[in-house]
Scaffold this motif. Structure first.
Motif, PDB file in Angstrom:
ATOM      1  N   UNK A 199      25.040  37.974  41.621  1.00 62.40           N
ATOM      2  CA  UNK A 199      23.923  37.084  41.919  1.00 62.40           C
ATOM      3  C   UNK A 199      24.040  36.543  43.339  1.00 62.40           C
ATOM      4  N   UNK A 200      22.922  36.478  44.049  1.00 59.78           N
ATOM      5  CA  UNK A 200      22.929  36.002  45.430  1.00 59.78           C
ATOM      6  C   UNK A 200      23.376  34.545  45.517  1.00 59.78           C
ATOM      7  N   UNK A 201      22.901  33.729  44.582  1.00 64.10           N
ATOM      8  CA  UNK A 201      23.307  32.325  44.545  1.00 64.10           C
ATOM      9  C   UNK A 201      23.756  31.992  43.131  1.00 64.10           C
ATOM     10  N   UNK A 202      24.949  31.403  42.977  1.00 66.16           N
ATOM     11  CA  UNK A 202      25.421  31.078  41.631  1.00 66.16           C
ATOM     12  C   UNK A 202      24.596  29.963  40.999  1.00 66.16           C
ATOM     13  N   UNK A 203      24.371  30.047  39.714  1.00 64.87           N
ATOM     14  CA  UNK A 203      23.680  28.989  38.986  1.00 64.87           C
ATOM     15  C   UNK A 203      24.233  28.953  37.576  1.00 64.87           C
ATOM     16  N   UNK A 204      23.861  27.938  36.835  1.00 66.35           N
ATOM     17  CA  UNK A 204      24.374  27.753  35.480  1.00 66.35           C
ATOM     18  C   UNK A 204      23.757  28.775  34.536  1.00 66.35           C
ATOM     19  N   UNK A 205      24.599  29.494  33.828  1.00 64.03           N
ATOM     20  CA  UNK A 205      24.141  30.529  32.905  1.00 64.03           C
ATOM     21  C   UNK A 205      24.845  30.358  31.563  1.00 64.03           C
ATOM     22  N   UNK A 206      24.074  30.363  30.495  1.00 64.00           N
ATOM     23  CA  UNK A 206      24.639  30.345  29.145  1.00 64.00           C
ATOM     24  C   UNK A 206      24.734  31.784  28.646  1.00 64.00           C
ATOM     25  N   UNK A 207      25.956  32.237  28.359  1.00 66.19           N
ATOM     26  CA  UNK A 207      26.190  33.623  27.954  1.00 66.19           C
ATOM     27  C   UNK A 207      26.662  33.652  26.507  1.00 66.19           C
ATOM     28  N   UNK A 208      26.022  34.473  25.693  1.00 66.28           N
ATOM     29  CA  UNK A 208      26.414  34.665  24.293  1.00 66.28           C
ATOM     30  C   UNK A 208      26.783  36.131  24.094  1.00 66.28           C
ATOM     31  N   UNK A 209      27.952  36.355  23.476  1.00 69.00           N
ATOM     32  CA  UNK A 209      28.438  37.718  23.297  1.00 69.00           C
ATOM     33  C   UNK A 209      28.600  38.033  21.813  1.00 69.00           C
ATOM     34  N   UNK A 210      27.932  39.084  21.331  1.00 73.86           N
ATOM     35  CA  UNK A 210      28.158  39.523  19.946  1.00 73.86           C
ATOM     36  C   UNK A 210      29.514  40.203  19.838  1.00 73.86           C
ATOM     37  N   UNK A 211      29.910  40.538  18.634  1.00 76.22           N
ATOM     38  CA  UNK A 211      31.242  41.130  18.412  1.00 76.22           C
ATOM     39  C   UNK A 211      31.402  42.454  19.149  1.00 76.22           C
ATOM     40  N   UNK A 212      30.382  43.308  19.050  1.00 77.51           N
ATOM     41  CA  UNK A 212      30.437  44.610  19.718  1.00 77.51           C
ATOM     42  C   UNK A 212      29.143  44.802  20.513  1.00 77.51           C
ATOM     43  N   UNK A 213      29.114  44.330  21.768  1.00 78.75           N
ATOM     44  CA  UNK A 213      27.875  44.400  22.562  1.00 78.75           C
ATOM     45  C   UNK A 213      27.440  45.833  22.821  1.00 78.75           C
ATOM     46  N   UNK A 214      26.124  46.042  22.796  1.00 74.78           N
ATOM     47  CA  UNK A 214      25.583  47.370  23.107  1.00 74.78           C
ATOM     48  C   UNK A 214      24.709  47.331  24.361  1.00 74.78           C
ATOM     49  N   UNK A 215      24.657  46.174  25.030  1.00 79.14           N
ATOM     50  CA  UNK A 215      23.846  46.070  26.235  1.00 79.14           C
ATOM     51  C   UNK A 215      23.755  44.626  26.690  1.00 79.14           C
ATOM     52  N   UNK A 216      23.017  44.401  27.756  1.00 77.81           N
ATOM     53  CA  UNK A 216      22.892  43.083  28.382  1.00 77.81           C
ATOM     54  C   UNK A 216      21.425  42.765  28.589  1.00 77.81           C
TER      55      UNK A 216
END
Length: 328
Positions: free
Chosen positions: A239-256
């Motif tokens: 990212x060009x400028x950092x900002x606050x991001x909430x990230x949720x990860x499933x057990x076995x991710x298949x994409x973003x």
């Protein structure tokens, strides 16, 4: 004083492409036969997922289920890669149920809430007809194909560019293909259409990287979700400028997927109780009244995607605050 000569930098076309993580699109089928064949494939794939789910509960293995002489290929008429993807989809549903602490044997393909509503039998006429259609589409309208770098990005659901337009080639599993026009307003669509010469003749940077594709059926229309297999931290650090991001990860991710925050209404039930020390406590019901809306973080995680939601800390409603202060 002699002026310094102006330095001009030579522009190069070798600009770094922006990170392309995913897109939603409507599929348009110029051929009615292709549309019909795709719906039939989605129905057979969905049935294979349910069959594989029940076999996984019984302890059967992925290797056994995806065999060319196995039931998924034979009865559902799927190629081995479609069959393997059906097993992976079933495993993702099973893992998700266990992660949420639910009984895997009570999973309802098509949605538990829709199932319970139909089971009550209190609807009739048009509302019942629409509910049955929604149930049927969610239960029978799925097709998933995982990305593969060695297979040109995706073997069974492949993006192609024809005459400046983006198309999806669908492997029907019987040696034939269906074709659909990919209609999306995604701002990075040009990244899929543009040719980057330094990567090789006519090679499109994102169409050659591995990407997952999932087709879904809604209101009689076929939609596609494309997700490129890029690492979560790599995406965020670019990212060009950092900002606050909430990230949720499933057990076995298949994409973003970039998502918006899910806002849900819950049952307003409060259950009083008493702890072993005689002190009162209250349980608040946590069952949501509606399913998570598509495009939200909850929806993405339930579908097996990593969700990233940009957030802000200041929730002040300035439009209401300023007039209030003016009256004080």
């Amino acid at each position: 004083m002699k002026a310094k000569p102006k330095v001009t930098r030579k522009r190069t076309s070798q600009k770094r492409a922006k990170t392309f993580t995913g897109a939603h699109a409507l599929l348009l089928f110029p051929s009615g036969e292709d549309h019909k064949a795709t719906l039939d494939l989605m129905r057979r794939f969905s049935a294979a997922v349910r069959y594989a789910y029940n076999r996984l509960l019984e302890g059967q293995t992925r290797e056994n289920l995806k065999r060319q002489d196995g039931p998924l290929c034979f009865f559902s008429r799927l190629n081995t890669r479609h069959a393997d993807d059906a097993v992976l989809k079933a495993q993702a549903v099973l893992d998700s149920a266990r992660e949420r602490g639910e009984d895997p044997r009570k999973v309802a393909f098509g949605g538990r809430k829709l199932f319970e509503t139909l089971k009550r039998g209190h609807l009739s006429g048009k509302p019942l007809k629409e509910l049955k259609r929604e149930w049927r589409e969610k239960r029978q309208g799925t097709l998933y194909s995982r990305g593969d770098k060695t297979k040109g990005g995706n073997l069974n659901l492949r993006l192609l560019v024809k005459e400046g337009a983006l198309w999806l080639r669908i492997n029907l599993g019987n040696g034939s293909y269906a074709h659909a026009l990919v209609k999306t307003s995604h701002p990075n669509l040009n990244a899929l259409l543009k040719v980057f010469p330094w990567r090789g003749s006519n090679q499109r940077v994102y169409a050659s990287l591995p990407y997952n594709v999932e087709l879904s059926l809604k209101d009689g229309k076929v939609y596609a979700t494309f997700t490129w297999l890029l690492r979560t931290l790599e995406i965020l650090l670019r990212l060009e400028r950092p900002f606050l991001v909430n990230v949720n990860l499933p057990l076995k991710p298949k994409g973003f997927l970039w998502t918006r925050q899910s806002v849900r209404a819950y049952e307003g039930v409060v259950i009083p109780g008493e702890d072993p020390m005689g002190r009162p406590f209250y349980w608040f019901a946590s069952r949501p009244l509606k399913e998570a809306e598509e495009g939200t973080d909850r929806w993405a995680v339930a579908q097996g995607f990593v969700s990233a939601t940009p957030l802000r800390l200041d929730l002040t409603d300035e439009t209401r605050l300023q007039p209030t202060l003016a009256h004080d």
